[in-house]
Design a protein around this motif. Structure first.
Motif, PDB file in Angstrom:
ATOM      1  N   PHE A 197       0.837  -1.208   0.000  1.00 27.83           N
ATOM      2  CA  PHE A 197       0.000   0.000   0.000  1.00 27.83           C
ATOM      3  C   PHE A 197       0.870   1.256   0.000  1.00 27.83           C
ATOM      4  O   PHE A 197       0.537   2.243  -0.661  1.00 27.83           O
ATOM      5  CB  PHE A 197      -0.963  -0.013   1.188  1.00 27.83           C
ATOM      6  N   GLN A 213       0.873   4.149  -3.010  1.00 27.30           N
ATOM      7  CA  GLN A 213       0.768   5.578  -2.752  1.00 27.30           C
ATOM      8  C   GLN A 213       1.949   6.322  -3.390  1.00 27.30           C
ATOM      9  O   GLN A 213       1.785   7.396  -3.967  1.00 27.30           O
ATOM     10  CB  GLN A 213       0.715   5.832  -1.238  1.00 27.30           C
ATOM     11  N   ILE A 233       1.249   6.636  -7.045  1.00 22.76           N
ATOM     12  CA  ILE A 233       0.258   7.690  -7.284  1.00 22.76           C
ATOM     13  C   ILE A 233       0.938   9.059  -7.267  1.00 22.76           C
ATOM     14  O   ILE A 233       0.713   9.905  -8.140  1.00 22.76           O
ATOM     15  CB  ILE A 233      -0.855   7.647  -6.201  1.00 22.76           C
ATOM     16  N   TYR A 285      -3.643  -7.655  -8.470  1.00 25.86           N
ATOM     17  CA  TYR A 285      -4.764  -6.704  -8.585  1.00 25.86           C
ATOM     18  C   TYR A 285      -4.663  -5.559  -7.574  1.00 25.86           C
ATOM     19  O   TYR A 285      -5.620  -4.800  -7.396  1.00 25.86           O
ATOM     20  CB  TYR A 285      -6.090  -7.448  -8.425  1.00 25.86           C
ATOM     21  N   ASP A 328     -12.445 -17.328  -6.657  1.00 29.14           N
ATOM     22  CA  ASP A 328     -12.561 -15.968  -6.129  1.00 29.14           C
ATOM     23  C   ASP A 328     -12.245 -14.917  -7.192  1.00 29.14           C
ATOM     24  O   ASP A 328     -12.770 -13.801  -7.158  1.00 29.14           O
ATOM     25  CB  ASP A 328     -11.604 -15.759  -4.949  1.00 29.14           C
ATOM     26  N   PHE A 373     -15.080 -13.359  -9.488  1.00 24.46           N
ATOM     27  CA  PHE A 373     -15.831 -12.273  -8.857  1.00 24.46           C
ATOM     28  C   PHE A 373     -15.072 -10.957  -9.009  1.00 24.46           C
ATOM     29  O   PHE A 373     -15.621  -9.934  -9.411  1.00 24.46           O
ATOM     30  CB  PHE A 373     -16.028 -12.647  -7.387  1.00 24.46           C
ATOM     31  N   LEU A 374     -13.791 -11.008  -8.713  1.00 23.93           N
ATOM     32  CA  LEU A 374     -12.940  -9.809  -8.787  1.00 23.93           C
ATOM     33  C   LEU A 374     -12.889  -9.258 -10.204  1.00 23.93           C
ATOM     34  O   LEU A 374     -13.100  -8.069 -10.429  1.00 23.93           O
ATOM     35  CB  LEU A 374     -11.534 -10.158  -8.307  1.00 23.93           C
ATOM     36  N   LYS A 412     -15.741  -7.380 -11.804  1.00 20.24           N
ATOM     37  CA  LYS A 412     -15.824  -5.969 -11.388  1.00 20.24           C
ATOM     38  C   LYS A 412     -14.808  -5.111 -12.131  1.00 20.24           C
ATOM     39  O   LYS A 412     -15.056  -3.931 -12.365  1.00 20.24           O
ATOM     40  CB  LYS A 412     -15.564  -5.885  -9.871  1.00 20.24           C
ATOM     41  N   PHE A 413     -13.665  -5.700 -12.454  1.00 21.32           N
ATOM     42  CA  PHE A 413     -12.575  -4.919 -13.058  1.00 21.32           C
ATOM     43  C   PHE A 413     -12.320  -5.367 -14.504  1.00 21.32           C
ATOM     44  O   PHE A 413     -11.175  -5.438 -14.937  1.00 21.32           O
ATOM     45  CB  PHE A 413     -11.303  -5.057 -12.217  1.00 21.32           C
ATOM     46  N   ILE A 451     -21.907  -6.935  -1.047  1.00 18.02           N
ATOM     47  CA  ILE A 451     -20.695  -7.124  -1.845  1.00 18.02           C
ATOM     48  C   ILE A 451     -20.551  -8.597  -2.224  1.00 18.02           C
ATOM     49  O   ILE A 451     -20.192  -8.934  -3.345  1.00 18.02           O
ATOM     50  CB  ILE A 451     -19.452  -6.647  -1.060  1.00 18.02           C
ATOM     51  N   CYS A 452     -20.831  -9.486  -1.282  1.00 18.21           N
ATOM     52  CA  CYS A 452     -20.761 -10.923  -1.551  1.00 18.21           C
ATOM     53  C   CYS A 452     -21.935 -11.554  -0.792  1.00 18.21           C
ATOM     54  O   CYS A 452     -22.388 -11.011   0.206  1.00 18.21           O
ATOM     55  CB  CYS A 452     -19.428 -11.502  -1.081  1.00 18.21           C
ATOM     56  N   ASP A 492      -9.297 -16.128  -1.250  1.00 18.54           N
ATOM     57  CA  ASP A 492      -8.640 -14.833  -1.442  1.00 18.54           C
ATOM     58  C   ASP A 492      -9.540 -13.728  -0.879  1.00 18.54           C
ATOM     59  O   ASP A 492     -10.254 -13.052  -1.612  1.00 18.54           O
ATOM     60  CB  ASP A 492      -8.386 -14.635  -2.943  1.00 18.54           C
ATOM     61  N   LEU A 502      -8.899 -10.849   0.261  1.00 13.52           N
ATOM     62  CA  LEU A 502      -8.577  -9.490  -0.156  1.00 13.52           C
ATOM     63  C   LEU A 502      -9.329  -9.095  -1.425  1.00 13.52           C
ATOM     64  O   LEU A 502      -9.781  -7.960  -1.567  1.00 13.52           O
ATOM     65  CB  LEU A 502      -7.065  -9.384  -0.385  1.00 13.52           C
ATOM     66  N   SER A 503      -9.474 -10.053  -2.345  1.00 12.35           N
ATOM     67  CA  SER A 503     -10.100  -9.712  -3.626  1.00 12.35           C
ATOM     68  C   SER A 503     -11.527  -9.202  -3.421  1.00 12.35           C
ATOM     69  O   SER A 503     -11.976  -8.310  -4.126  1.00 12.35           O
ATOM     70  CB  SER A 503     -10.083 -10.921  -4.570  1.00 12.35           C
ATOM     71  N   TYR A 504     -12.238  -9.748  -2.442  1.00 16.37           N
ATOM     72  CA  TYR A 504     -13.603  -9.290  -2.169  1.00 16.37           C
ATOM     73  C   TYR A 504     -13.604  -7.860  -1.628  1.00 16.37           C
ATOM     74  O   TYR A 504     -14.486  -7.068  -1.936  1.00 16.37           O
ATOM     75  CB  TYR A 504     -14.304 -10.237  -1.199  1.00 16.37           C
ATOM     76  N   PHE A 534     -11.435  -5.648  -2.423  1.00 19.00           N
ATOM     77  CA  PHE A 534     -11.139  -4.758  -3.550  1.00 19.00           C
ATOM     78  C   PHE A 534     -12.404  -4.482  -4.363  1.00 19.00           C
ATOM     79  O   PHE A 534     -12.610  -3.373  -4.834  1.00 19.00           O
ATOM     80  CB  PHE A 534     -10.023  -5.347  -4.420  1.00 19.00           C
ATOM     81  N   VAL A 535     -13.225  -5.495  -4.527  1.00 20.63           N
ATOM     82  CA  VAL A 535     -14.508  -5.279  -5.204  1.00 20.63           C
ATOM     83  C   VAL A 535     -15.334  -4.272  -4.398  1.00 20.63           C
ATOM     84  O   VAL A 535     -15.956  -3.357  -4.944  1.00 20.63           O
ATOM     85  CB  VAL A 535     -15.265  -6.613  -5.359  1.00 20.63           C
ATOM     86  N   GLN A 582     -14.093  -0.726  -4.938  1.00 22.11           N
ATOM     87  CA  GLN A 582     -14.499  -0.212  -6.242  1.00 22.11           C
ATOM     88  C   GLN A 582     -15.974   0.196  -6.222  1.00 22.11           C
ATOM     89  O   GLN A 582     -16.356   1.219  -6.783  1.00 22.11           O
ATOM     90  CB  GLN A 582     -14.230  -1.270  -7.321  1.00 22.11           C
ATOM     91  N   GLU A 583     -16.792  -0.593  -5.546  1.00 19.04           N
ATOM     92  CA  GLU A 583     -18.215  -0.263  -5.426  1.00 19.04           C
ATOM     93  C   GLU A 583     -18.391   1.061  -4.675  1.00 19.04           C
ATOM     94  O   GLU A 583     -19.223   1.901  -5.055  1.00 19.04           O
ATOM     95  CB  GLU A 583     -18.928  -1.407  -4.680  1.00 19.04           C
ATOM     96  N   ILE A 630     -16.210   3.511  -4.516  1.00 18.94           N
ATOM     97  CA  ILE A 630     -15.760   4.586  -5.419  1.00 18.94           C
ATOM     98  C   ILE A 630     -16.890   4.963  -6.375  1.00 18.94           C
ATOM     99  O   ILE A 630     -17.184   6.140  -6.575  1.00 18.94           O
ATOM    100  CB  ILE A 630     -14.519   4.127  -6.228  1.00 18.94           C
ATOM    101  N   TYR A 635      -6.697  -0.314   6.642  1.00 18.02           N
ATOM    102  CA  TYR A 635      -6.061   0.650   5.741  1.00 18.02           C
ATOM    103  C   TYR A 635      -6.362   0.366   4.270  1.00 18.02           C
ATOM    104  O   TYR A 635      -5.769   0.954   3.379  1.00 18.02           O
ATOM    105  CB  TYR A 635      -4.548   0.686   5.985  1.00 18.02           C
ATOM    106  N   LEU A 636      -7.317  -0.531   4.012  1.00 22.86           N
ATOM    107  CA  LEU A 636      -7.544  -0.997   2.641  1.00 22.86           C
ATOM    108  C   LEU A 636      -7.981   0.103   1.672  1.00 22.86           C
ATOM    109  O   LEU A 636      -7.882  -0.057   0.468  1.00 22.86           O
ATOM    110  CB  LEU A 636      -8.589  -2.122   2.629  1.00 22.86           C
ATOM    111  N   PRO A 690      -5.126   4.665  -0.037  1.00 24.17           N
ATOM    112  CA  PRO A 690      -4.775   5.376  -1.279  1.00 24.17           C
ATOM    113  C   PRO A 690      -6.018   5.893  -2.014  1.00 24.17           C
ATOM    114  O   PRO A 690      -6.014   6.986  -2.569  1.00 24.17           O
ATOM    115  CB  PRO A 690      -4.057   4.307  -2.110  1.00 24.17           C
TER     116      PRO A 690
END
Lengths: 368, 368
Positions: free
Chosen positions: A74, A78, A81, A96, A121, A124-125, A128-129, B56-57, B68, B70-72, B74-75, B78-79, B81, B96-97, B100
């Motif tokens: 992370f 940053q 960015i 990802y 998994d 699903f990810l 979305k992307f 989300i899930c 995984d 973490l991947s969920y 991240f979805v 994004q939702e 955002i 802290y996910l 950024p």
């Protein structure tokens, strides 16, 4: 071109020992520098490069005593960015971890996926992307995710001078990689024993695979035909591969590329590989090795091994799998993604413009 | 106020069993709805809420077979955002996910940190993100990170009607939480045995703690004074806490809050707690429990336990630790962060403005 390479932090670039992704990122970075590009590498501080190095952490995470690996990535994101506007293109190798960020940045970004993609998994990810521009490292790697924004396949490459052709036929089978269920070192040993040919095993044992090694593999190493030499570094690898009769690659998983196959070829060493994952895209059956389905077919292939020309193995490597070719393929993709992201002529209404008979349909504003 | 609550996905909101963070997010969300706010909860689909639920899930990650995690998340990010502009403020409970992202969004965001912050890796992370507005759940929690942007401490709260005062003194000690080295169930058992008083243990055993349980704890449960009742749900917890003589909380780590202490108080049950982490901020020594340093002091405190008024325990809870108070404190922080993020009057140079004698120093442009 000003290019940022964003590498995972688990290993240095290049890695001290095992680490396929980190090795490829290193080869690509150095070759892009050689081709005259301005390259910046975001990586662990113990990396060695001719590019500008942005050090995220002093030591690669595998060698440090850190627990929370994600937090370092992370910090890296940053940093990317904050420096993004310095570059023409950002090339991510970080799985990802940057996806939401790269969407928000609206910057030319491209991502190489280095791993297997058949985990549920990930469906699903990636749904979305699905618009993130992606590079696959083989066509086979793409199969589980047909719906994402694949831009191209770019095969891995190795510097031409890293290995050199050994034209003398070797005396042993080489097995190189990890001791893990999907790499099937047990199958490699079975082939060697049935053929009555010595096998040398250079392999890392990850913590997660220790139990598998202790229970399923360790006792196989007692055979006089089997020699286990542990984890070896890049320099030890040269003689190890160059002096082998053939590389055995009896994988039992959808290997997304299989770097070790092209390493063998670069030394002129043919490959006997099971037909999984990217094997059909890397091995030219009968030219630089044999693609087989099981132990029996592998043993039959051994009878034809003398027909393989070691010089030809190296030639195929030079033509298809050098880092020069890889870098040129990536640059072509960078150019496309930059072009795709370039600001288009935008139509901005201009309320101050006065038209006697009304504006023409497509010209009642300013193109800026 | 339009408020987004972004919850971790490991447990549903509220959680089916153990899960402090998820419970607090639930209490806060429901109370904000009750107070008339428009609240949207980004959480797993098996959550139950009066707010709008963005699922989300389907299932919380702990109950699903996903690998995984973490991947969920991240979805989820994004939702968030994609929907951000619907809200006045985004309240993150996801560690802290989103750091950024929330910097890039330039949106009113606030983050409650629910965990311990004394891990070395976090120093590195929070130095990079020292401007992110943070809420602590106790003042003690802040100590390892004095340099970040702490906005306030907001203590956890529970709905007033969730538990009710039981004015009758109980017959057993209660231990509630996880069986883990830092919670020290062994110390709780030691106190109970030395006092000759029964102890009931309602606790979850995480996979990571199974070895610790098998080797260090299991045999202690054979004592006739010890009764282990496993993991209990919210409803079973009521009688369990309400009928206890006291809650034993002999922690051996910097507990950032200690939700179970206010749960005990809400039932009128006093707390005997070791002086670590947030204990001094939650327990009023001699009023709703005793703060002690070791087993001996705990045993001495038992002699004064009859001086504690169970009604008074509940009163302290009502005044300081209801979800109503918690939600009001958060709303005050939302207002401040929205005010802080409001677009200021910005100075834009206007090249078309003509000044006879030059523009005044601070007025040669438009304030927009």
């Amino acid at each position: 071109m000003k290019i940022a390479q964003i590498a995972p932090l688990y290993e240095s670039i290049p890695p001290k020992f095992y680490g396929g992704t980190e090795r490829v990122v290193s080869y690509l970075t150095e070759e892009l520098v050689r081709q005259g590009h301005e390259v910046t590498l975001f990586a662990s501080g113990d990396s060695i490069t001719n590019a500008e190095l942005i050090s995220i952490c002093d030591k690669s995470l595998r060698l440090s005593d850190c627990v929370d690996h994600l937090s370092y990535h992370f910090v890296q994101m940053q940093e990317v960015i904050e420096q993004a506007q310095r570059f023409d293109v950002l090339h991510f190798h970080t799985d990802y971890l940057h996806f939401p960020i790269s969407k928000l940045l609206k910057y030319p970004c491209i991502t190489t996926l280095h791993g297997r993609l058949d985990l549920p998994d990930l469906q699903f990810l990636y749904k979305k992307f699905s618009d993130i521009p992606l590079i696959s490292i083989s066509n086979h790697q793409r199969l589980p995710l047909p719906f994402v924004n694949w831009r191209n396949t770019v095969y891995h490459g190795i510097p031409k001078d890293f290995y050199s052709l050994n034209n003398n036929e070797g005396k042993y089978f080489a097995f190189l990689g990890r001791i893990s269920p999907e790499k099937r070192v047990d199958t490699a040993i079975e082939i060697a024993k049935k053929a009555g040919i010595k096998i040398k095993i250079a392999a890392k044992i990850d913590k997660v695979d220790q139990l598998y090694f202790d229970e399923k593999i360790k006792h196989l190493f007692d055979d006089p035909l089997v020699e286990y030499i542990g984890e070896i570094n890049e320099f030890e690898k040269r003689a190890f591969l160059a002096n082998a009769l053939a590389l055995l690659f009896p994988i039992d998983w959808p290997e997304p590329f299989g770097l070790v196959m092209i390493e063998a070829m670069a030394n002129g060493t043919p490959v006997i590989a099971f037909n999984r994952g990217a094997v059909q895209e890397v091995v030219d059956h009968g030219i630089n090795g044999f693609i087989v389905r099981d132990v029996n077919e592998a043993l039959k292939a051994l009878n034809k091994l003398h027909l393989i020309n070691r010089k030809k193995c190296r030639e195929v490597f030079d033509i298809r799998f050098s880092s020069e070719i890889m870098a040129k393929n990536y640059v072509r993709n960078y150019e496309q993604i930059i072009e795709h992201n370039a600001p288009k002529l935008r139509y901005i209404p201009n309320p101050d413009r006065v038209w006697i008979s009304g504006p023409p349909d497509e010209l009642n504003g300013d193109l800026v």
